[in-house]
Design a protein around this motif. Structure first.
Motif, mmCIF file in Angstrom:
data_model
loop_
_atom_site.group_PDB
_atom_site.id
_atom_site.type_symbol
_atom_site.label_atom_id
_atom_site.label_comp_id
_atom_site.label_asym_id
_atom_site.label_seq_id
_atom_site.Cartn_x
_atom_site.Cartn_y
_atom_site.Cartn_z
ATOM 1 N N GLU A 13 0.751 -1.052 -0.144
ATOM 2 C CA GLU A 13 0.285 0.095 0.014
ATOM 3 C C GLU A 13 0.858 1.217 0.011
ATOM 4 N N VAL A 14 1.932 1.126 0.715
ATOM 5 C CA VAL A 14 2.923 2.357 0.554
ATOM 6 C C VAL A 14 3.348 2.514 -0.810
ATOM 7 N N ALA A 15 3.705 1.431 -1.405
ATOM 8 C CA ALA A 15 4.203 1.709 -2.769
ATOM 9 C C ALA A 15 3.241 2.071 -3.669
ATOM 10 N N ALA A 16 1.995 1.627 -3.583
ATOM 11 C CA ALA A 16 0.786 2.171 -4.347
ATOM 12 C C ALA A 16 0.514 3.686 -4.130
ATOM 13 N N LEU A 17 0.816 4.050 -3.028
ATOM 14 C CA LEU A 17 0.506 5.607 -2.714
ATOM 15 C C LEU A 17 1.531 6.425 -3.304
ATOM 16 N N SER A 18 2.772 5.770 -3.132
ATOM 17 C CA SER A 18 3.776 6.668 -3.519
ATOM 18 C C SER A 18 3.430 6.676 -5.302
ATOM 19 N N ARG A 19 3.344 5.570 -5.905
ATOM 20 C CA ARG A 19 3.097 5.734 -7.288
ATOM 21 C C ARG A 19 2.032 6.492 -7.856
ATOM 22 N N ALA A 20 0.641 6.444 -7.232
ATOM 23 C CA ALA A 20 -0.273 7.206 -7.315
ATOM 24 C C ALA A 20 0.076 8.660 -7.395
ATOM 25 N N ILE A 21 0.675 9.107 -6.193
ATOM 26 C CA ILE A 21 1.421 10.455 -5.844
ATOM 27 C C ILE A 21 1.912 10.976 -7.217
ATOM 28 N N LEU A 22 3.181 10.192 -7.234
ATOM 29 C CA LEU A 22 4.264 10.629 -8.330
ATOM 30 C C LEU A 22 3.703 10.737 -9.600
ATOM 31 N N THR A 23 2.761 9.811 -10.101
ATOM 32 C CA THR A 23 2.173 9.899 -11.260
ATOM 33 C C THR A 23 1.294 10.959 -11.487
ATOM 34 N N ARG A 24 0.399 11.232 -10.447
ATOM 35 C CA ARG A 24 -0.708 12.231 -10.375
ATOM 36 C C ARG A 24 0.244 13.750 -10.645
ATOM 37 N N HIS A 25 1.396 13.759 -10.244
ATOM 38 C CA HIS A 25 2.258 15.115 -10.612
ATOM 39 C C HIS A 25 3.105 15.206 -11.533
ATOM 40 N N GLY A 26 3.367 14.136 -12.559
ATOM 41 C CA GLY A 26 3.556 14.146 -13.767
ATOM 42 C C GLY A 26 4.873 13.492 -13.841
ATOM 43 N N LEU A 27 5.523 12.594 -12.823
ATOM 44 C CA LEU A 27 6.820 11.948 -13.016
ATOM 45 C C LEU A 27 6.613 10.584 -13.889
ATOM 46 N N SER A 28 7.564 10.612 -14.878
ATOM 47 C CA SER A 28 7.596 9.435 -15.805
ATOM 48 C C SER A 28 7.488 7.982 -15.136
ATOM 49 N N PRO A 29 7.049 6.871 -15.599
ATOM 50 C CA PRO A 29 7.083 5.756 -15.084
ATOM 51 C C PRO A 29 8.368 5.135 -14.816
ATOM 52 N N ASP A 30 9.221 5.282 -15.321
ATOM 53 C CA ASP A 30 10.558 4.694 -14.821
ATOM 54 C C ASP A 30 11.168 5.457 -13.604
ATOM 55 N N HIS A 31 11.150 6.811 -13.709
ATOM 56 C CA HIS A 31 11.266 7.528 -12.547
ATOM 57 C C HIS A 31 10.428 7.208 -11.303
ATOM 58 N N VAL A 32 8.955 6.823 -11.583
ATOM 59 C CA VAL A 32 8.232 6.738 -10.508
ATOM 60 C C VAL A 32 8.604 5.129 -9.928
#
Length: 339
Positions: A13-32
């Motif tokens: 869940e921590v990982a999913a939250l991090s991915r969701a937040i970083l993706t929401r703010h425009g970071l590209s998938p590899d960097h996410v």
């Protein structure tokens, strides 16, 4: 903090939250993925100042426009035992990830090798990177400047960064010997967490804008942090400025904060990682001599002293078994980043 004020989360869940937040703010998938791995590692090891709290820092930096959201790292094979990775102004994690196999191969071919990460944005601890190098059976040393937040010993104006030094040594069993500490009296994130919680900081962590000792976290953040051990920490911080700044053609902490120009982003500059293959010195006797080193560790723990990272490893075992707990106010702040 009472359990009722904490939010229980699994590491997934921590990982999913991090991915969701970083993706929401425009970071590209590899960097996410690369950044998320670091955030999860901090939370997993009960390092509150380097866990999900750092997502607030990441998003703030993304909002300033001072970090590339999608730059692909470029690897420069500059010499048999040297490699440079140009991060292109992005977060450091992906550049390290892409450069690590090259560094490890060079260290095993030559006995020792160094990797410079250039033009990258730093927001995290160095121990995840050191652990990754040691996983290749190598001895590791890593360091990086940051923003000019720390006064030199005897001074009152910020000049140095927190300038961490991290070291790793391979050991039998699950965990290597690792230390990672700021050359400042404490990591800046610890002062930030005290500010958020409205708690005073211990004496010796910082001074206010007038150069006077303070236990007020906000005053220290607005003044200057102090080095650990007085002139000794100050000298080590100077070393970091030099070998992870001008030596690799990158910024000092003073140059990094000037580049920031008041935006409030994370530090921008370089990182130096050195990897040593014990077999380069010792050949077939490497395993024998690495085993001899265990007597040093036994001598420490045998008298009741604690090895660096022991608390992290104990926290890791708890988190892998039971998940983690995040303070409710921080969790709510993170949820707002998804709006």
């Amino acid at each position: 903090m009472p359990v009722s004020d904490m939010v229980a989360m699994t590491l997934d869940e921590v990982a999913a939250l991090s991915r969701a937040i970083l993706t929401r703010h425009g970071l590209s998938p590899d960097h996410v993925e690369a950044v998320t791995a670091t955030v999860v590692a901090g939370e997993r090891d009960e390092c509150a100042s380097h866990g999900v709290y750092r997502l607030l820092v990441c998003v703030n930096t993304l909002r300033t426009g001072k970090v590339s959201m999608d730059a692909a790292p470029v690897i420069h094979d500059v010499a048999p035992a040297l490699v440079r990775v140009d991060a292109g102004g992005a977060f450091a994690q992906l550049a390290f990830e892409r450069g690590l196999p090259v560094l490890a191969a060079k260290a095993k071919a030559n006995g020792i090798a160094a990797m410079a990460l250039n033009r990258c944005v730093h927001f995290a601890a160095l121990w995840p990177e050191v652990e990754a190098v040691v996983a290749h059976g190598l001895v590791a040393l890593a360091t990086t400047p940051s923003h000019a937040w720390v006064a030199p010993a005897g001074g009152v104006k910020p000049l140095f960064g927190t300038n961490p030094i991290a070291f790793g040594w391979p050991r039998p069993g699950a965990y290597p010997y690792v230390f990672d500490f700021a050359t400042s009296a404490v990591a800046r994130g610890e002062i930030e967490l005290h500010r958020r919680a409205g708690k005073p900081i211990p004496e010796g962590w910082g001074i206010d804008a007038d150069g006077q000792p303070t236990t007020d976290a906000a005053a220290a953040l607005g003044g200057a942090m102090l080095t650990f051990g007085g002139h000794k920490g100050s000298a080590l911080s100077t070393m970091v400025e030099l070998i992870a700044g001008p030596l690799i053609g990158d910024m000092t902490s003073a140059e990094s904060i000037a580049f920031d120009d008041g935006a409030g982003s994370s530090p921008y500059g370089g990182e130096l990682i050195v990897a040593i293959d014990p077999a380069g010195f010792l050949g077939a006797q490497a395993a024998e001599h690495i085993a001899r080193a265990e007597a040093v560790f036994d001598g420490i723990t045998g008298q009741g002293a604690r090895l660096p990272s022991q608390r992290r490893y104990e926290g890791r075992a708890r988190s892998l078994a039971n998940g983690v707990r995040v303070p409710r106010p921080l969790y709510d702040d993170l949820q707002r980043l998804l709006d």
